[in-house]
Design a protein around this motif. Sequence first.
Motif, PDB file in Angstrom:
ATOM      1  N   PRO A 259      -4.175   4.698  -0.523  1.00 51.49           N
ATOM      2  CA  PRO A 259      -4.282   3.372   0.097  1.00 51.49           C
ATOM      3  C   PRO A 259      -5.504   3.240   0.991  1.00 51.49           C
ATOM      4  CG  PRO A 259      -2.528   4.652   1.119  1.00 51.49           C
ATOM      5  CD  PRO A 259      -3.007   5.454  -0.043  1.00 51.49           C
TER       6      PRO A 259
ATOM      7  N   GLU B  42      -6.835   1.913   4.177  1.00 53.05           N
ATOM      8  CA  GLU B  42      -6.245   1.513   5.450  1.00 53.05           C
ATOM      9  C   GLU B  42      -7.321   0.962   6.388  1.00 53.05           C
ATOM     10  OE1 GLU B  42      -3.150   1.431   5.611  1.00 53.05           O
ATOM     11  OE2 GLU B  42      -2.310   3.020   4.356  1.00 53.05           O
TER      12      GLU B  42
ATOM     13  N   ARG C 217       0.843  -1.204   0.000  1.00 56.74           N
ATOM     14  CA  ARG C 217       0.000   0.000   0.000  1.00 56.74           C
ATOM     15  C   ARG C 217       0.874   1.248   0.000  1.00 56.74           C
ATOM     16  NH1 ARG C 217      -2.597  -2.932   4.184  1.00 56.74           N
ATOM     17  NH2 ARG C 217      -1.990  -1.368   5.745  1.00 56.74           N
TER      18      ARG C 217
END
Length: 350
Positions: free
Chosen positions: A219, A221, A209
């Motif tokens: 990304p 998360e 990522r």
Amino acid sequence: MKTLTYHGPHDIRYGDVPDPAVTSPTDAVVQVTTAGICGSDLHIYGGKGFSPETGYTPGHECVGVVVDIGDRVTRFKPGDRVMVPASVGCTLCGTCARGLTARCERAHAPTDLCYGVSPHLPGSQAQALAVPHADINLVHLPEGISDEAAVVLTDNAPTAWYGCRRARIQPGETVLVIGLGPVGLMAAQSAFAMGAARVLGADLVAERRAFAATLGVEPVEGEDARTAIREMTAGRGPDAVVEAVGSDATIELALKAVRQAGRVSVVGVSQNRAFPFHMGLAQVKELEFAIGLCSIHYELPALIPLAQAGRITPEVVVSHRFPLSEGPAAYELFNSRAAGVRKVLLDPTC
């Protein structure tokens, strides 16, 4: 010649096999200068290959130099630098004539369509490779493209472009890429090249990522990817999803995460013959769903100019290079998904 051979789960060996030869007037032999290990090779390495047989050379990504040709090969000569696309066509049927080699009408089995997935077509993780129907199954390596970029262009990049093309990405859209290995990273680059305003990237490996973020990817998360994606898109979901893993969980995530009337394109290799496709969800959301195998030859005319112009940079996905003799260790490293491992190349020349 020296080569790698597959002998069972997690058993790749370096050794000798007979040299390949021209056995048909339409064949060529290519001296391999760089070969790649693909995520599909890891299916074989893990014991979930496409053939029950063992003892064959894996690999379907390489570049090299033509060293011998049959007397009916007209487009190539010894000394030519070439790319060897992963998909194999017959040159005789209508679909292959259009570059759609993955749909070859004369193929008797899927193992006819790709190198290195059975003993039928020995693979590219070797010092040399026999190429059938060379006039269609070889591509001249253009000026300005490195071996590293060219290997990615023999499979990973075209597969990614194909996935994005079938997702019908439009300028200004938000795209989610699931799986940030080499295909996923190239899918992100492809989406941007097609005009995506935002590309979100989901992967279980934090380092992947983080690397994707250096390419402009946002990304995803947190432990709950679906919730994170919803928050990143103000509750709407991405316009299109490109799935580059092939697991049940990631395909399900793609179907659930995409917006209403969105598009899902699966290029990850799934071997589940009974995937629980949620027809009701797809119908209620009015989804478009695409899945398939890439005909490398068909996608390359778009990708090569983009690579030459720097619009896509296939070489950035490469992280490691090993001598062919260290192939077993290269497989082990790639399979580990350790930090910093993205794309592993093999050098048969040293």
